[in-house]
Design an enzyme around this catalytic site. Structure first.
Site, PDB file in Angstrom:
ATOM      1  N   ASP A   1      38.946  47.233  61.513  1.00 22.30           N
ATOM      2  CA  ASP A   1      39.271  46.197  60.547  1.00 22.30           C
ATOM      3  C   ASP A   1      40.191  46.778  59.468  1.00 22.30           C
ATOM      4  O   ASP A   1      40.142  47.966  59.157  1.00 22.30           O
ATOM      5  CB  ASP A   1      37.986  45.693  59.903  1.00 22.30           C
ATOM      6  CG  ASP A   1      38.230  44.561  58.934  1.00 22.30           C
ATOM      7  OD1 ASP A   1      38.478  43.441  59.406  1.00 22.30           O
ATOM      8  OD2 ASP A   1      38.191  44.805  57.716  1.00 22.30           O
TER       9      ASP A   1
ATOM     10  N   HIS B   1      38.541  35.260  63.938  1.00 22.23           N
ATOM     11  CA  HIS B   1      37.706  34.809  62.819  1.00 22.23           C
ATOM     12  C   HIS B   1      38.496  34.645  61.532  1.00 22.23           C
ATOM     13  O   HIS B   1      38.162  33.801  60.693  1.00 22.23           O
ATOM     14  CB  HIS B   1      36.524  35.772  62.606  1.00 22.23           C
ATOM     15  CG  HIS B   1      36.868  37.054  61.914  1.00 22.23           C
ATOM     16  ND1 HIS B   1      37.297  38.170  62.587  1.00 22.23           N
ATOM     17  CD2 HIS B   1      36.839  37.391  60.601  1.00 22.23           C
ATOM     18  CE1 HIS B   1      37.514  39.138  61.718  1.00 22.23           C
ATOM     19  NE2 HIS B   1      37.245  38.708  60.503  1.00 22.23           N
TER      20      HIS B   1
ATOM     21  N   LYS C   1      45.886  47.508  58.865  1.00 18.71           N
ATOM     22  CA  LYS C   1      47.148  47.413  58.127  1.00 18.71           C
ATOM     23  C   LYS C   1      47.083  48.186  56.814  1.00 18.71           C
ATOM     24  O   LYS C   1      48.092  48.699  56.329  1.00 18.71           O
ATOM     25  CB  LYS C   1      47.465  45.951  57.827  1.00 18.71           C
ATOM     26  CG  LYS C   1      48.660  45.735  56.915  1.00 18.71           C
ATOM     27  CD  LYS C   1      48.821  44.289  56.516  1.00 18.71           C
ATOM     28  CE  LYS C   1      50.017  44.102  55.591  1.00 18.71           C
ATOM     29  NZ  LYS C   1      50.177  42.700  55.178  1.00 18.71           N
ATOM     30  N   HIS C   2      45.883  48.259  56.237  1.00 19.73           N
ATOM     31  CA  HIS C   2      45.716  48.841  54.910  1.00 19.73           C
ATOM     32  C   HIS C   2      45.379  50.322  54.950  1.00 19.73           C
ATOM     33  O   HIS C   2      45.164  50.938  53.903  1.00 19.73           O
ATOM     34  CB  HIS C   2      44.635  48.064  54.159  1.00 19.73           C
ATOM     35  CG  HIS C   2      44.991  46.628  53.969  1.00 19.73           C
ATOM     36  ND1 HIS C   2      45.816  46.191  52.967  1.00 19.73           N
ATOM     37  CD2 HIS C   2      44.674  45.525  54.697  1.00 19.73           C
ATOM     38  CE1 HIS C   2      45.981  44.887  53.059  1.00 19.73           C
ATOM     39  NE2 HIS C   2      45.297  44.458  54.109  1.00 19.73           N
TER      40      HIS C   2
ATOM     41  N   GLU D   1      43.271  45.485  64.003  1.00 16.95           N
ATOM     42  CA  GLU D   1      43.694  44.118  63.709  1.00 16.95           C
ATOM     43  C   GLU D   1      44.744  44.165  62.604  1.00 16.95           C
ATOM     44  O   GLU D   1      44.428  44.486  61.455  1.00 16.95           O
ATOM     45  CB  GLU D   1      42.512  43.261  63.276  1.00 16.95           C
ATOM     46  CG  GLU D   1      42.897  41.814  63.052  1.00 16.95           C
ATOM     47  CD  GLU D   1      41.957  41.116  62.092  1.00 16.95           C
ATOM     48  OE1 GLU D   1      41.882  39.890  62.163  1.00 16.95           O
ATOM     49  OE2 GLU D   1      41.324  41.800  61.276  1.00 16.95           O
TER      50      GLU D   1
ATOM     51  N   GLY E   1      54.749  37.084  63.706  1.00 15.29           N
ATOM     52  CA  GLY E   1      55.722  37.113  64.785  1.00 15.29           C
ATOM     53  C   GLY E   1      55.820  38.498  65.383  1.00 15.29           C
ATOM     54  O   GLY E   1      55.070  39.411  65.033  1.00 15.29           O
TER      55      GLY E   1
END
Length: 465
Positions: A218, A316, A221-222, A245, A250
């Site tokens: 989870d 979710h 990206k961070h 995730e 796009g």
């Protein structure tokens, strides 16, 4: 928790560390299910054809809201409203006995936001430590690793306080806090120092020892790719399916893709949610889009390589986070999207099923809805076969899966005749191909060119008898 991903360049498609055939087995995302409920449904889950179950985060967390599960207090013990370490073990054993693997949802970017009640960054904090001490017999029986006498994180294990202000800047996104609003001080952002990395590796190894077979990362990206690679070592990844995730709007050329998902797949060998394909699917199914866009989206960087893709029609984050609800499809388009995801060759399909946390009441018991059962039966029946496009236009796409099956999807309000060269596709003559979605539509091929009729706004998934 929201997360975002980026995709690797086409030259990187060979980097996957798990076999494509194994990874193609369908994952049930049992979102916010109690571990005991998952265990009780182990036989049903296996009978439906699922091979893997992704469960909600397993560690110490508190609060009844679904998002509270994404705010860890302590890795060393499983204790939250979904169950404890013993319930988690029982669930893993129950599913394993039926040939179904458990995947764990991993949150390593941050810890719980508790600034509303304390100023320090000690985790799990005095209140939780006192609870451990007052119930030592119980908590000592729930330990995953280490001991529970002291805090395991402190102020030096976090980046400086401050909220993300520019979501297009990787440095800002990966070193500052996720915040929920103007007055929210955010989720304390972990620094990947040696101590933090060691604790996170110990937690992963403890889950592996319990029999967990996959990790969903989870908020990938961070996290910096340095942090990800420091924690997810070759030893920890061995025999595991690891995917992150990273939400994008796009594929190649999209800012999220180029800033986050591309570098993630370039610098790691992990898989990722296929948000590029999801965007392509939404566009194709929407008014004004063309189903021809689904012929080979990967050739244009608009889908991930199948060996590294987690494919889906809903996750979710989309219904549960206001900022993503615009990506919700109407019920029919979502049905057609699931038929494409479960019918095509490539990727690991994920089926989301919740307890109505969104209030939409669309995904309660979704995992066993009649059409999903038929799609699972088709998917498992054609595993290991190739895919050949037979016909396509703005309204429809028709493709075969070796000689075993044919998928037809028509998004338009009028019926479509789709002619296919059955001979070149290797389809069998004088054999019934039966639709797994309604059970009554049968195609029997008796000549080289065969006409498949696709009713309006519908999917057909014909499986060879």
């Amino acid at each position: 928790m929201k997360t975002i991903k980026k995709m690797a360049l086409s030259a990187l498609v060979g980097l996957g560390f798990f076999s494509a055939s194994a990874s193609a087995e369908v994952i049930l995302h049992a979102f916010n299910w109690k571990y005991s409920d998952v265990a009780a449904r182990a036989q049903e889950i296996a009978n439906l054809g699922y091979k893997k179950v992704l469960v909600s985060p397993a560690y110490k967390s508190s609060g009844g809201e679904w998002w509270s599960r994404y705010q860890p207090q302590d890795y060393r013990v499983i204790d939250n409203p979904l169950g404890d370490t013993q319930a988690f073990k029982a669930m893993v054993n129950a599913l394993s006995a039926k040939g179904v693997a458990v995947y764990a949802d991993i949150i390593f970017n941050h810890m719980a936001n508790e600034t509303w009640k304390r100023e320090d960054l000690n985790y799990p904090g005095t209140e939780v430590l006192n609870s451990y001490a007052a119930n030592s017999s119980y908590y000592n029986s729930q330990i995953l690793y280490g001991d529970l006498e002291d805090n395991f994180f402190g102020a030096n294990d976090f980046h400086p306080e401050g909220c993300i202000s520019n979501y297009n800047d990787p440095g800002n996104v990966q070193y500052w806090r996720l915040c929920g609003g103007e007055d929210d001080r955010g989720l304390p952002d972990l620094d990947p120092n040696n101590w933090v990395v060691a604790q996170q590796k110990a937690y992963l190894n403890a889950l592996k020892a319990l029999g967990v077979k996959g990790f969903r990362i989870d908020a990938a990206k961070h996290m910096t790719n340095y942090h990800l690679n420091a924690v997810f070592t070759p030893e920890i990844k061995s025999g595991m399916h690891v995917f992150g995730e990273i939400i994008t709007t796009g594929g190649a050329g999209n800012g999220d893709y180029d800033n986050f998902l591309g570098p993630y797949l370039y610098d790691t060998d992990h898989a990722a949610y296929d948000f590029p394909l999801f965007a392509t699917l939404r566009g194709a199914l929407n008014f004004g889009g063309s189903m021809s866009a689904l012929v080979d989206p990967g050739a244009y960087g608009q889908a991930l390589d199948g060996g590294r893709a987690i494919t889906f029609a809903i996750t979710h984050d989309i219904p549960l986070n206001e900022g993503f609800r615009y990506q919700l499809m109407d019920g029919t388009n979502e049905h057609l999207a699931h038929a494409f995801v479960l019918g095509r060759d490539g990727g690991t399909p994920l089926i989301y099923s919740d307890n109505n946390e969104s209030g939409d009441n669309r995904w309660v018991n979704f995992y066993k809805r009649g059409d999903i059962q038929g799609m699972l039966r088709f998917h498992n029946g054609v595993q290991g076969t190739g895919m050949q496009i037979l016909s396509h236009n703005e309204c429809h796409i028709l493709f075969s899966r070796g000689s075993k099956g044919v998928v037809g999807i028509n998004k338009c309000s009028g019926g479509q005749d789709a002619w296919a060269d059955a001979g070149s596709a290797g389809l069998w003559w004088n054999t019934n191909y039966r639709d797994t979605l309604d059970g009554s539509s049968v195609e029997r091929i008796s000549s080289n060119w065969h006409k498949f009729y696709l009713p309006p706004r519908s999917a057909r998934m014909w499986l060879r008898d």
